[in-house]
Design a protein around this motif. Structure first.
Motif, PDB file in Angstrom:
ATOM      1  N   UNK A  27       9.854  29.851   9.500  1.00  0.00           N
ATOM      2  CA  UNK A  27       9.638  29.705  10.936  1.00  0.00           C
ATOM      3  C   UNK A  27      10.445  30.747  11.699  1.00  0.00           C
ATOM      4  N   UNK A  28       9.942  31.094  12.899  1.00  0.00           N
ATOM      5  CA  UNK A  28      10.679  31.982  13.771  1.00  0.00           C
ATOM      6  C   UNK A  28      11.932  31.275  14.283  1.00  0.00           C
ATOM      7  N   UNK A  29      13.074  31.945  14.207  1.00  0.00           N
ATOM      8  CA  UNK A  29      14.325  31.363  14.672  1.00  0.00           C
ATOM      9  C   UNK A  29      14.299  31.163  16.181  1.00  0.00           C
ATOM     10  N   UNK A  30      14.801  30.024  16.620  1.00  0.00           N
ATOM     11  CA  UNK A  30      14.967  29.767  18.056  1.00  0.00           C
ATOM     12  C   UNK A  30      16.427  29.980  18.407  1.00  0.00           C
ATOM     13  N   UNK A  31      16.699  30.820  19.383  1.00  0.00           N
ATOM     14  CA  UNK A  31      18.063  31.107  19.825  1.00  0.00           C
ATOM     15  C   UNK A  31      18.059  31.078  21.339  1.00  0.00           C
ATOM     16  N   UNK A  32      18.608  30.005  21.912  1.00  0.00           N
ATOM     17  CA  UNK A  32      18.528  29.829  23.355  1.00  0.00           C
ATOM     18  C   UNK A  32      19.842  29.311  23.909  1.00  0.00           C
ATOM     19  N   UNK A  33      20.089  29.596  25.169  1.00  0.00           N
ATOM     20  CA  UNK A  33      21.305  29.164  25.859  1.00  0.00           C
ATOM     21  C   UNK A  33      20.921  28.370  27.105  1.00  0.00           C
ATOM     22  N   UNK A  34      21.573  27.227  27.301  1.00  0.00           N
ATOM     23  CA  UNK A  34      21.316  26.417  28.497  1.00  0.00           C
ATOM     24  C   UNK A  34      22.575  25.616  28.811  1.00  0.00           C
ATOM     25  N   UNK A  35      22.533  24.885  29.898  1.00  0.00           N
ATOM     26  CA  UNK A  35      23.689  24.108  30.356  1.00  0.00           C
ATOM     27  C   UNK A  35      23.415  22.622  30.161  1.00  0.00           C
ATOM     28  N   UNK A  36      24.389  21.923  29.580  1.00  0.00           N
ATOM     29  CA  UNK A  36      24.260  20.481  29.408  1.00  0.00           C
ATOM     30  C   UNK A  36      25.217  19.793  30.374  1.00  0.00           C
TER      31      UNK A  36
END
Length: 968
Positions: free
Chosen positions: A98-107
């Motif tokens: 699978x294509x790697x998911x690399x994401x940044x967000x605020x929790x």
């Protein structure tokens, strides 16, 4: 540094390490209270597969950065992280195929729920990854290479991926026929043509100092001893094939088809990685379920077939991934008698135990076999050689997520490997006249008959026969005989590593502290060098010192044990809308009572939010000496005092040979640990989908290993010749000392040294211009300017003889008298055109060598600074006055120097065009084709050092084809 060249920041090693660890523990424990004052949150999520009804993905790996937390999804594709601090967080999701998911967000505080949709990695995606990706700012400078990139490149050996790195080039030494090692930031093994000299010691040290790490545990070449006579030749050339003991691992033994991804660390690695100087190649194996995949590859030099299949064993029972491959390679189609074969197999079991522990356990088998059968046209030498390497390896690694208020997780890796090696050489030797004694005892004096005693006219016994060698003889080898020798090695490697990750966030500062310990041991339990004492290997005549090898049992050699401690802080500080990241750590290694500290730091500052980062790093890496250097073999010299063997005028029962043996220990007890002092600075720019990265680096290798000669390895001996005093009819004669029969002679041997030096510096760049959708094409430009200086920082010697006289002086040149300078600027532009609807990808690569030159710089290589006197064996100063006072005593020592040795060879720019095509045919079939140097452009260059001589630049045209089939 102290006088031994070992990094010492000022305190005794024990106290310094204790203070560092106490400080880290105090900071960590002190953070517990602060951490508890922060609001906590829970991140709950699900990982599903698009295109398959959003089916949940089990065993997907989910990582949180910068905290370092990691887990895997359950049978419903769900995961959960508790007791997180609110704020910005980076999530990375990986799964096989699978294509790697690399994401940044605020929790925020409370519970945050997310769904991650993964796409199957195919060539039908709008954007395909077929180049190396640079690391994020603040970490070690590295390049990540995906499975998709390896498939498109059609790699057969791990060495093939080097061309994707900035400054990497397509090497002329392609195929599997010869040993392949991995080098980093080196102008050595990836040379553009076969005429550029490679400094052997520097190239060997670079590959030896490149760690190959698979699933958390390093592979090892430390116990390799498949060489014949290193103390005589001063080298460690392998016998029959495979990597030499003084270089890095032969990566041909690794199948690339069971690799999921590779990270090549070129810069300053985390202190978690040790026993390296150049960098590290971090390999992540395939783990988890996948369709049955069959690959077939071929090119003019290689045939290869591989198969892999990932099986789900049921809910809660984990996954089993099986793979195997077979490869056959030749170096030349006209030399079918020389070939290489490889067979590998792997079983990888993955499972999750509860919500806290997940692990991977693998078992590997490999067989590598170099064969050189006798050339039917070679009736003179009848040479046959071979090298067989059978290896098994066990590895288990995992993560235990404790997820406490401060202690986040504990990771472990445990591996063990065993390699059974057999090398041999069989040859009909010619011009093999030489003295040879079977004795292994220093001072032994034997004759040509077992136990036979020889006396002089005064009744003094001239022989000295050790009690355990009464059945041995000394002889003079015939001019021609058939010789075969075998080398049996059984290399054992054990490695264990455990570390704990502590994480906290206070306000806008996040700390992740890593502490760990590891242990590694390497040894060889083989029978070593074995041969018929009556038909020994060919004596190395170039040594000019009557030296010859002896059998050696490797199982008698001690193991090399390495114990290491390390601690590292990864700090992330939000400053307004910007980030400052710092990675700072310290590593301590103890190798058989030799120790070294390795401090390392990487940092980055976000100048413009999400657009511009400045970064840098400084650190020390260290490579332990191997068995070859820590426990070198003894060296043997045989001297003939009287000889009438094979004399037609002497009856056989009256023939006599009298020879003595001298044995010297070549061990260097003052051997230090090799270190590489690395510095770099750079910047990263991101504009929309475009990214630009530039890194300037400076690396200085100190205390590098090599086998060479020193003043102490020249030994002054008294040698006596005898003649017949009394003729004894029907028996051996009685001897007496010849008139003027006493001589002062020198013998020399190679000993392990620390004087190999390298200074590598340069600028690397990687520009990704993104995909232009209107023309369905993406452009990536990378390259490097590289400058290397390599030298041996010890004395060199003149061994010239005074005509046919036995006695001679030894001239000593100044230290580091010669340096090899090399400079290269290359750029590589890759244009990738893809049509997602039909799974079509075409990459055209233009590699330009703008600058490629080498030259030598010399100190005073015409006059000696000292000499070792033949009269008393002492070192004495040398100058013009000494020469003029007695010219006949020294004039013969001066060696002839080439008048063109200072001339710089500078090649004109050349262009290399390569072509790679991949096409998916339906859902289950994929075909790939490539051509290197597609127009076979190989211009002639006239050498400046040898006017009238020409060489061809660029590699020959080379092509290959691959077919892959998936059965879902």
């Amino acid at each position: 540094m102290d006088r031994h060249g070992i990094v010492n920041p000022g305190l005794p090693p024990g106290k310094l390490l204790s203070r560092v660890l106490i400080l880290i523990i105090a900071l960590t424990l002190g953070s517990v209270k602060g951490y508890g004052q922060s609001a906590s949150t829970t991140l709950r999520g699900k990982v599903v597969e698009t295109g398959n009804g959003y089916a949940p993905i089990e065993f997907a790996t989910v990582q949180l950065l910068p905290t370092g937390l990691a887990t895997v999804t359950d049978s419903r594709g769900e995961f959960q992280f508790d007791q997180l601090s609110p704020g910005r967080i980076n999530v990375k999701v990986d799964f096989l195929g699978m294509e790697t998911i690399d994401t940044t967000f605020t929790i925020a505080s409370g519970v945050t729920e997310m769904t991650f949709k993964m796409k199957e990695r195919t060539f039908r995606l709008a954007e395909v990854t077929i180049v190396a990706r640079e690391s994020k700012a603040g970490k070690a400078t590295s390049s990540s290479i995906s499975r998709q990139a390896m498939d498109h490149l059609q790699v057969t050996s791990l060495r093939d991926i080097m061309q994707l790195l900035p400054g990497g080039v397509v090497s002329p030494e392609s195929g599997l026929a010869t040993a392949k090692t991995f080098t980093i930031r080196s102008l050595g093994a990836d040379r553009l043509n076969a005429n550029i000299p490679i400094p052997t010691d520097a190239a060997n040290m670079n590959s030896m100092g490149t760690a190959i790490v698979i699933d958390g545990a390093p592979l090892s070449n430390n116990a390799n001893l498949q060489t014949l006579s290193p103390s005589i030749s001063g080298g460690g050339g392998s016998v029959g094939g495979g990597s030499s003991p003084n270089s890095g691992l032969d990566v041909r033994s690794l199948s690339t088809d069971n690799i999921e991804s590779i990270e090549v660390i070129r810069g300053i690695p985390s202190v978690e990685h040790g026993d390296l100087t150049s960098g590290a190649v971090i390999i992540r194996s395939k783990a988890g379920r996948e369709p049955l995949t069959i690959r077939l590859k071929t090119d003019p030099k290689i045939y290869q077939a591989s198969v892999s299949k990932g099986i789900s064993l049921g809910e809660g029972k984990g996954n089993l991934n099986l793979s195997g491959d077979y490869a056959y390679g030749i170096s030349d189609a006209t030399q079918a008698y020389a070939y290489y074969q490889r067979a590998t197999a792997r079983a990888m079991y993955s499972n999750r135990f509860g919500r806290q522990l997940f692990s991977n356990t693998s078992f590997d088998f490999s067989l590598g076999k170099d064969t050189r059968e006798m050339n039917p046209d070679d009736q003179r030498n009848q040479l046959e050689t071979g090298a067989r390497d059978v290896g098994v390896r066990f590895n288990t690694n995992g993560t235990w997520n404790l997820n406490k208020a401060w202690l986040r997780n504990v990771k472990y890796a445990l591996s063990g490997s065993y390699r059974d090696k057999h090398s041999f050489s069989k040859e009909l030797l010619g011009n093999a006249f030489s003295a040879y004694s079977m004795s292994n005892t220093d001072g032994a004096v034997l004759s040509n008959r077992p136990g036979q005693k020889v006396y002089d006219a005064d009744g003094k016994e001239l022989t000295h026969i050790p009690s355990n060698e009464s059945g041995l003889i000394a002889t003079y080898l015939p001019n021609e005989y058939m010789s075969r020798y075998d080398i049996y090695g059984k290399e054992v490697n054990l490695f264990a590593n455990i570390n704990a990750s502590f994480s906290k966030r206070v306000g806008k500062v996040t700390n992740r502290i890593l502490t760990g310990v590891n242990f590694k041991t390497d040894g060889n339990l083989g029978d070593g060098k074995v041969y018929d004492l009556n038909n020994p290997p060919y004596r190395n005549l170039s040594s000019k010192t009557n030296s010859s090898p002896r059998p050696r049992k490797y199982s008698s050699i001690p193991f090399v044990n390495q114990f290491s401690l390390y601690a590292e802080d990864n700090l992330l500080w939000r400053v307004a809308t910007r980030e400052l990241s710092v990675q700072a750590g310290l590593r301590y290694d103890n190798i058989n009572a030799k120790s070294v500290f390795s401090p390392r730091t990487n940092f980055a500052f976000e100048v413009l939010p999400d657009k511009l980062w400045l970064r840098g790093g400084i650190g020390v890496t260290a490579k332990a000496p191997t068995v070859l250097y820590l426990y070198p073999e003894e060296t043997y010299f045989d001297f003939v005092h009287f000889n009438t063997l094979n004399s037609s005028s002497v009856p056989e029962n009256e023939q006599l040979l009298l020879a003595s043996t001298r044995v010297f220990n070549t061990r260097n007890k003052d051997l230090k640990i090799a270190t590489n002092h690395k510095k770099e600075v750079g910047f990263d720019v991101r504009i929309n989908k475009m990214r630009f990265s530039v890194t300037a680096y400076d690396e200085q290798l100190k205390n590098g290993y090599r086998l060479g000669r020193t003043i102490d390895s020249y030994r002054w001996l008294e040698y006596t010749e005898y003649e017949e005093a009394v003729h004894n009819p029907g028996a051996i004669p009685t001897l007496r000392e010849k008139e003027n029969g006493k001589h002062n002679i020198f013998v020399s041997f190679a000993t392990p040294l620390n004087d190999a030096r390298s200074h590598n510096r340069g600028v690397e760049f990687d520009f990704d211009f993104g995909r232009i959708n209107a023309i369905r094409t993406s452009f990536v430009l990378n390259g490097a300017y590289m400058r290397s200086t390599d030298w041996n920082d010890g004395h060199s010697f003149s061994n010239q003889k005074n005509r046919n006289e036995l006695e001679r002086n030894i001239g000593i040149y100044e230290k580091g008298v010669e340096r090899l300078e090399r400079e290269r600027l290359t750029t590589t532009l890759r244009a990738t055109h893809n049509i997602p609807s039909i799974g079509f990808v075409l990459t055209t690569t233009a590699q330009v060598s703008w600058l490629n030159k080498y030259w030598n710089e010399y100190g005073n290589d015409t006059t000696f600074v000292a000499y070792i006197s033949r009269l008393d064996g002492k070192v004495k100063p040398f100058n013009d006055d000494v020469l003029q006072a007695n010219p006949d005593e020294f004039s013969y020592l001066f060696e002839t120097r080439s008048s063109t040795r200072h001339v710089m060879e500078s090649y004109f720019p050349v262009v290399l065009l390569n072509f790679h095509l991949t096409k998916e045919i339906g859902e289950n079939l994929k075909a790939s084709f490539y051509v290197n140097n597609m127009f076979n452009r190989r211009p002639l260059y006239e050498t400046k050092r040898s006017p009238g001589s020409f060489i061809r630049l660029n590699i020959p045209m080379y092509f290959g084809f691959e077919l892959a089939m998936k059965l879902k």
